[in-house]
Design a protein around this motif. Structure first.
Motif, PDB file in Angstrom:
ATOM      1  N   TYR A  71       0.838  -1.191   0.000  1.00 16.38           N
ATOM      2  CA  TYR A  71       0.000   0.000   0.000  1.00 16.38           C
ATOM      3  C   TYR A  71       0.878   1.248   0.000  1.00 16.38           C
ATOM      4  CZ  TYR A  71      -4.317   2.551   1.360  1.00 16.38           C
ATOM      5  OH  TYR A  71      -5.412   3.380   1.411  1.00 16.38           O
ATOM      6  N   LEU A  74       3.268   2.050  -3.219  1.00 16.72           N
ATOM      7  CA  LEU A  74       2.608   2.437  -4.470  1.00 16.72           C
ATOM      8  C   LEU A  74       1.717   3.678  -4.326  1.00 16.72           C
ATOM      9  CD1 LEU A  74       1.658  -1.115  -5.793  1.00 16.72           C
ATOM     10  CD2 LEU A  74       3.506   0.369  -6.577  1.00 16.72           C
ATOM     11  N   GLU A  75       1.732   4.323  -3.169  1.00 13.72           N
ATOM     12  CA  GLU A  75       0.863   5.476  -2.955  1.00 13.72           C
ATOM     13  C   GLU A  75       1.116   6.608  -3.944  1.00 13.72           C
ATOM     14  OE1 GLU A  75      -1.712   6.174   0.202  1.00 13.72           O
ATOM     15  OE2 GLU A  75      -1.774   4.585  -1.271  1.00 13.72           O
ATOM     16  N   SER A  78       0.462   5.645  -7.638  1.00 11.93           N
ATOM     17  CA  SER A  78      -0.975   5.426  -7.799  1.00 11.93           C
ATOM     18  C   SER A  78      -1.726   6.753  -7.877  1.00 11.93           C
ATOM     19  CB  SER A  78      -1.509   4.578  -6.645  1.00 11.93           C
ATOM     20  OG  SER A  78      -2.905   4.394  -6.770  1.00 11.93           O
ATOM     21  N   ASN A  79      -1.351   7.702  -7.024  1.00 17.20           N
ATOM     22  CA  ASN A  79      -2.081   8.966  -7.029  1.00 17.20           C
ATOM     23  C   ASN A  79      -1.707   9.836  -8.223  1.00 17.20           C
ATOM     24  OD1 ASN A  79      -4.211   9.897  -5.428  1.00 17.20           O
ATOM     25  ND2 ASN A  79      -2.983  11.581  -4.628  1.00 17.20           N
ATOM     26  N   TRP A  90      -9.950   5.697 -11.281  1.00 18.24           N
ATOM     27  CA  TRP A  90      -8.933   5.000 -10.509  1.00 18.24           C
ATOM     28  C   TRP A  90      -9.506   4.447  -9.200  1.00 18.24           C
ATOM     29  CZ3 TRP A  90      -5.143   2.689 -12.358  1.00 18.24           C
ATOM     30  CH2 TRP A  90      -4.033   2.301 -11.597  1.00 18.24           C
ATOM     31  N   ILE A  94      -9.640   0.519  -8.072  1.00 19.13           N
ATOM     32  CA  ILE A  94      -9.108   0.098  -6.774  1.00 19.13           C
ATOM     33  C   ILE A  94     -10.139  -0.741  -6.025  1.00 19.13           C
ATOM     34  CG2 ILE A  94      -8.486   0.960  -4.478  1.00 19.13           C
ATOM     35  CD1 ILE A  94      -7.088   3.316  -5.899  1.00 19.13           C
ATOM     36  N   GLY A 127      -3.375   3.911  -2.975  1.00 17.23           N
ATOM     37  CA  GLY A 127      -3.808   5.140  -3.627  1.00 17.23           C
ATOM     38  C   GLY A 127      -5.231   5.551  -3.334  1.00 17.23           C
TER      39      GLY A 127
END
Length: 447
Positions: A71, A74-75, A78-79, A90, A94, A127
């Motif tokens: 988590y 990849l924050e 991802s954002n 997105w 998710i 994300g």
């Protein structure tokens, strides 16, 4: 004439903001409710995972926390994707993937598969929260963000208040259809998330200009006041990497990290602490564990409303963090069960109630793509605390045999967080962001 236009604009903005809150906050809360339910329901299964699969307290703590590794890593990417393709698409993606993986937890066979699915679950959900926070910066003016974030945080609080008793009931389905109760728990709570993801795809606009239920003037005024580019264009570089290097961003991320060590550890181990109070019924364990959710809920409702009347963010943050230290220390010094149950509520009030403040403070200096990257970066640091907290709680329980020994982790983490608050205040002042000025401007704007 200018005053009249300003007055009309303020009224239009207020009405448009209320309309936006009623339309999009319920959807944002629904998706965050399901995410928190799906990531924490494993706490109710802890005892049965040990009995049925031989998963020890230390292994459980590692598995509960390891969710946050994928988590966290990849924050930011991802954002940035959410910024590029739009948060609606997105967030829906998710939700569908993590819902499927949450249901797949029913197939856990031992420690290795437990760790594997928890890691994949974290990767799938990466994300989500910063994407929601990024949406807040697109829709709402700075003066409204603390309240909006507080409303969003109602979702995880309700997931604990409502989800724990429901999860306790699902655990009592043991043996039905040849499945363990914990298998029914993961299956029944995972599948609805996929449906919520589909709903988000069709019903959650990316920004005000995409909302059919807003007039053109309403959309224009919301976007103009949500991201006042003219006020910030000369202050910060447009390069999103600059947001990650800013000392205030790093410091608030570290304080958030220490908060998550305390809060996430407490959330994942509260059911086992309750069970060691000689409570046997899964439903009663779930019901009493909901006390953490009650304190969390009261906190996110009360703390942001007080924040709107506070002139110094960092001083307010220090008071809340000190309250967390005191409540955890009081829990450590009493063995009287009724007092401990009350202190669960009080501790969660401070640990959960302070969360909207972190994001409201950060949004004062993060805008546009810097908001997408900076908010995700802060969440990344915090999520590592989500890994560390349960792991330390698990080690504490393995060493002492008592789940409640993890409250020492809460005390230590909160003290360290309190020590960082003056450094944050200094960083904000040295960057010229100001601490008192923004909130004073809110008071003037509302008067």
């Amino acid at each position: 004439m200018a005053n009249q236009l300003t007055g009309d604009g303020n009224l239009l903005h207020r009405l448009a903001t209320h309309k936006a809150m009623w339309r999009i906050i319920p959807l944002m809360c629904a998706i965050y409710f399901m995410s928190y339910l799906d990531r924490t329901n494993v706490s109710l299964a802890k005892a049965r995972l040990a009995a049925d699969l031989g998963i020890s307290a230390a292994a459980y703590g590692l598995g509960a926390g390891i969710f946050f590794i994928g988590y966290a890593l990849l924050e930011v990417p991802s954002n940035l994707i959410a910024h590029r393709v739009g948060p609606r698409r997105w967030i829906a993606r998710i939700a569908v993937t993590w819902g499927a993986l949450s249901a797949a937890m029913m197939f856990v066979q031992g420690e290795a598969s437990f760790y594997t699915i928890r890691v994949l679950l974290g990767i799938a959900e990466a994300g989500l929260f910063p994407a929601l926070m990024y949406m807040v910066t697109l829709w709402f003016a700075p003066k409204d963000r603390s309240i909006v974030v507080g409303w969003i945080y109602i979702a995880p609080a309700l997931a604990l208040v409502i989800g724990n008793p429901i999860g306790g009931l699902l655990m009592q389905m043991d043996g039905i259809g040849g499945l363990h109760g914990w298998q029914w728990l993961f299956l029944i709570e995972g599948l609805p998330t996929i449906l919520v993801g589909v709903l988000v795809w069709f019903k959650l606009p990316d920004r005000p200009s995409d909302a059919r239920w807003l007039s053109r003037d309403e959309a224009t005024v919301l976007e103009a006041r949500a991201v006042p580019e003219a006020a910030h264009a000369g202050l910060f570089s447009p390069d999103w990497i600059a947001a990650l290097k800013r000392p205030a961003t790093v410091l608030i991320g570290l304080i958030y990290f220490l908060n998550q060590v305390a809060l996430v550890g407490l959330v994942f181990f509260t059911p086992s602490i309750i069970q060691q109070m000689h409570v046997q019924s899964p439903f009663m364990i779930g019901l009493l564990s909901g006390g953490v959710g009650i304190g969390f809920l009261i906190g996110v409702l009360v703390v942001p409303r007080i924040h709107r009347r506070v002139s110094n963010d960092c001083r307010y943050l220090g008071v809340l963090t000190a309250g967390l230290v005191v409540s955890a220390l009081l829990f450590k010094t009493t063995n009287w069960v009724p007092a401990q149950l009350v202190l669960f509520v009080v501790t969660a009030f401070f640990a959960g109630g302070v969360l909207p403040l972190y994001w409201a403070m950060s949004m004062k200096w993060l805008h546009g793509i810097q908001a997408a990257a900076g908010l995700a970066f802060i969440n990344t640091i915090g999520l590592i605390g989500g890994f560390v907290g349960p792991y330390l709680f698990g080690l504490a329980e393995s060493a002492s045999g008592k789940s409640s020994s993890g409250l020492s982790v809460v005390v230590g983490a909160s003290i360290l967080g309190l020590l960082l608050v003056p450094l944050l205040a200094k960083a904000i002042q040295s960057q010229g962001l100001g601490d008192a000025a923004p909130n004073q401007a809110l008071v003037n704007a509302e008067s």
